[in-house]
Design a protein around this motif. Structure first.
Motif, PDB file in Angstrom:
ATOM      1  N   ILE A  86       0.863  -1.179   0.000  1.00 32.27           N
ATOM      2  CA  ILE A  86       0.000   0.000   0.000  1.00 32.27           C
ATOM      3  C   ILE A  86       0.903   1.235   0.000  1.00 32.27           C
ATOM      4  O   ILE A  86       1.756   1.380   0.872  1.00 32.27           O
ATOM      5  CB  ILE A  86      -0.928   0.014   1.234  1.00 32.27           C
ATOM      6  CG1 ILE A  86      -1.906  -1.160   1.135  1.00 32.27           C
ATOM      7  CG2 ILE A  86      -1.656   1.339   1.363  1.00 32.27           C
ATOM      8  CD1 ILE A  86      -2.737  -1.381   2.371  1.00 32.27           C
TER       9      ILE A  86
ATOM     10  N   ARG B 236      -2.866   5.433  -2.816  1.00 34.56           N
ATOM     11  CA  ARG B 236      -3.151   5.376  -4.253  1.00 34.56           C
ATOM     12  C   ARG B 236      -4.602   4.923  -4.483  1.00 34.56           C
ATOM     13  O   ARG B 236      -5.123   4.108  -3.713  1.00 34.56           O
ATOM     14  CB  ARG B 236      -2.241   4.363  -4.949  1.00 34.56           C
ATOM     15  CG  ARG B 236      -0.805   4.734  -5.031  1.00 34.56           C
ATOM     16  CD  ARG B 236      -0.023   3.650  -5.731  1.00 34.56           C
ATOM     17  NE  ARG B 236      -0.145   2.381  -4.987  1.00 34.56           N
ATOM     18  CZ  ARG B 236       0.749   1.408  -5.004  1.00 34.56           C
ATOM     19  NH1 ARG B 236       1.843   1.538  -5.735  1.00 34.56           N
ATOM     20  NH2 ARG B 236       0.566   0.305  -4.321  1.00 34.56           N
ATOM     21  N   PRO B 237      -5.219   5.390  -5.559  1.00 31.07           N
ATOM     22  CA  PRO B 237      -6.600   4.975  -5.856  1.00 31.07           C
ATOM     23  C   PRO B 237      -6.755   3.464  -6.032  1.00 31.07           C
ATOM     24  O   PRO B 237      -7.831   2.922  -5.804  1.00 31.07           O
ATOM     25  CB  PRO B 237      -6.925   5.714  -7.156  1.00 31.07           C
ATOM     26  CG  PRO B 237      -6.013   6.899  -7.166  1.00 31.07           C
ATOM     27  CD  PRO B 237      -4.755   6.440  -6.462  1.00 31.07           C
ATOM     28  N   THR B 238      -5.693   2.787  -6.399  1.00 34.77           N
ATOM     29  CA  THR B 238      -5.770   1.334  -6.621  1.00 34.77           C
ATOM     30  C   THR B 238      -5.538   0.518  -5.342  1.00 34.77           C
ATOM     31  O   THR B 238      -5.683  -0.703  -5.364  1.00 34.77           O
ATOM     32  CB  THR B 238      -4.724   0.909  -7.668  1.00 34.77           C
ATOM     33  OG1 THR B 238      -3.430   1.343  -7.234  1.00 34.77           O
ATOM     34  CG2 THR B 238      -5.042   1.507  -9.035  1.00 34.77           C
ATOM     35  N   ASP B 239      -5.185   1.175  -4.240  1.00 36.29           N
ATOM     36  CA  ASP B 239      -4.894   0.455  -2.996  1.00 36.29           C
ATOM     37  C   ASP B 239      -6.175   0.089  -2.241  1.00 36.29           C
ATOM     38  O   ASP B 239      -7.210   0.740  -2.388  1.00 36.29           O
ATOM     39  CB  ASP B 239      -3.975   1.287  -2.096  1.00 36.29           C
ATOM     40  CG  ASP B 239      -2.549   1.331  -2.609  1.00 36.29           C
ATOM     41  OD1 ASP B 239      -2.117   0.378  -3.275  1.00 36.29           O
ATOM     42  OD2 ASP B 239      -1.863   2.335  -2.332  1.00 36.29           O
ATOM     43  N   ASP B 240      -6.074  -0.934  -1.432  1.00 40.24           N
ATOM     44  CA  ASP B 240      -7.182  -1.446  -0.628  1.00 40.24           C
ATOM     45  C   ASP B 240      -7.361  -0.565   0.612  1.00 40.24           C
ATOM     46  O   ASP B 240      -6.589  -0.665   1.571  1.00 40.24           O
ATOM     47  CB  ASP B 240      -6.882  -2.900  -0.240  1.00 40.24           C
ATOM     48  CG  ASP B 240      -7.989  -3.563   0.535  1.00 40.24           C
ATOM     49  OD1 ASP B 240      -8.858  -2.864   1.102  1.00 40.24           O
ATOM     50  OD2 ASP B 240      -7.987  -4.815   0.592  1.00 40.24           O
TER      51      ASP B 240
ATOM     52  N   PRO C 114      -8.447   7.394  -0.950  1.00 39.08           N
ATOM     53  CA  PRO C 114      -7.592   7.359  -2.154  1.00 39.08           C
ATOM     54  C   PRO C 114      -7.286   8.784  -2.608  1.00 39.08           C
ATOM     55  O   PRO C 114      -8.137   9.667  -2.507  1.00 39.08           O
ATOM     56  CB  PRO C 114      -8.456   6.652  -3.195  1.00 39.08           C
ATOM     57  CG  PRO C 114      -9.724   6.247  -2.519  1.00 39.08           C
ATOM     58  CD  PRO C 114      -9.782   6.890  -1.190  1.00 39.08           C
TER      59      PRO C 114
END
Length: 159
Positions: free
Chosen positions: A84, A118-122, A155
C-alpha cells in the motif's frame, strides 16, 4: 531489523535561572534545551499553565508527539510491506492530562491520522493496518493509559 536492547541518551540543560535560582516558585524560568548528539536542539519549557513559555515544547507536547510519530512510523512500515503506497499522512493528535494530589497524569491520547493512498490500494486493508501499527508501537506499549486511534484513509491521486 535488529532485535534487542536499544539505548537513547538525551541531555536536558535548564536555562531558566534568572539570577536567584529557585529562591521562590515565581523566581525562575522553566526554559531548557533538549539535545541528543548532533541533532538540532529542542527548546523546552513547562506548559503555560505551570508558568511555562508557550513558544517552547513542553514535556506533555513531546509525549503526544512521540505517540503520534511512533504510530506513523509503524504504519508506514506496515503499508510498505503490504504493498500500500501512502501518499500523504498527517495526524491531529491530542492528549489529556489531569492534575491530582500527586501532581498529575495523562489519561488518554487520541490519534487522528488522515492518510491518502493510491486509488488502486485497498482502503479497508489500509485502515486495518492502523490497528496493527498500534499493537507494535513502542511508545504505546510503554504508556499506562489508553491511546485511541481514529484513522481516516482516502484514495488520492499521485502528486
Amino acid at each position: 531489523m535488529s532485535r534487542g536492547e536499544h539505548h537513547y541518551a538525551v541531555k536536558v540543560v535548564w536555562t531558566g535561572n534568572r539570577g536567584s535560582g529557585t529562591s521562590a516558585y515565581a523566581a525562575y524560568g522553566r526554559q531548557h534545551l533538549i539535545s541528543a548528539g548532533s541533532k538540532p536542539d529542542i527548546p523546552g519549557s513547562s506548559d503555560p499553565a505551570f508558568r511555562g513559555d508557550a513558544d517552547r515544547w513542553n514535556p506533555e507536547d513531546l509525549v503526544v508527539a512521540a505517540a503520534s510519530a511512533c504510530h506513523k512510523l509503524w504504519y508506514l512500515h506496515l503499508c510498505a510491506e503490504a504493498g500500500i503506497a501512502v501518499m500523504r499522512y498527517e495526524d491531529d493528535a491530542e492528549g489529556t492530562m489531569k492534575e491530582d494530589a500527586n501532581g498529575g497524569r495523562f489519561t488518554s491520547i487520541t490519534l487522528r491520522p488522515k492518510v491518502g493512498v493510491r486509488p488502486t490500494d485497498d482502503v479497508e486493508k489500509a485502515l486495518a493496518l492502523h490497528h496493527v501499527a498500534h499493537e507494535k508501537c513502542y511508545v504505546a506499549n510503554s504508556l499506562n493509559f489508553p491511546i485511541v486511534c481514529e484513522p481516516e484513509v482516502q484514495p488520492v491521486a499521485a502528486s
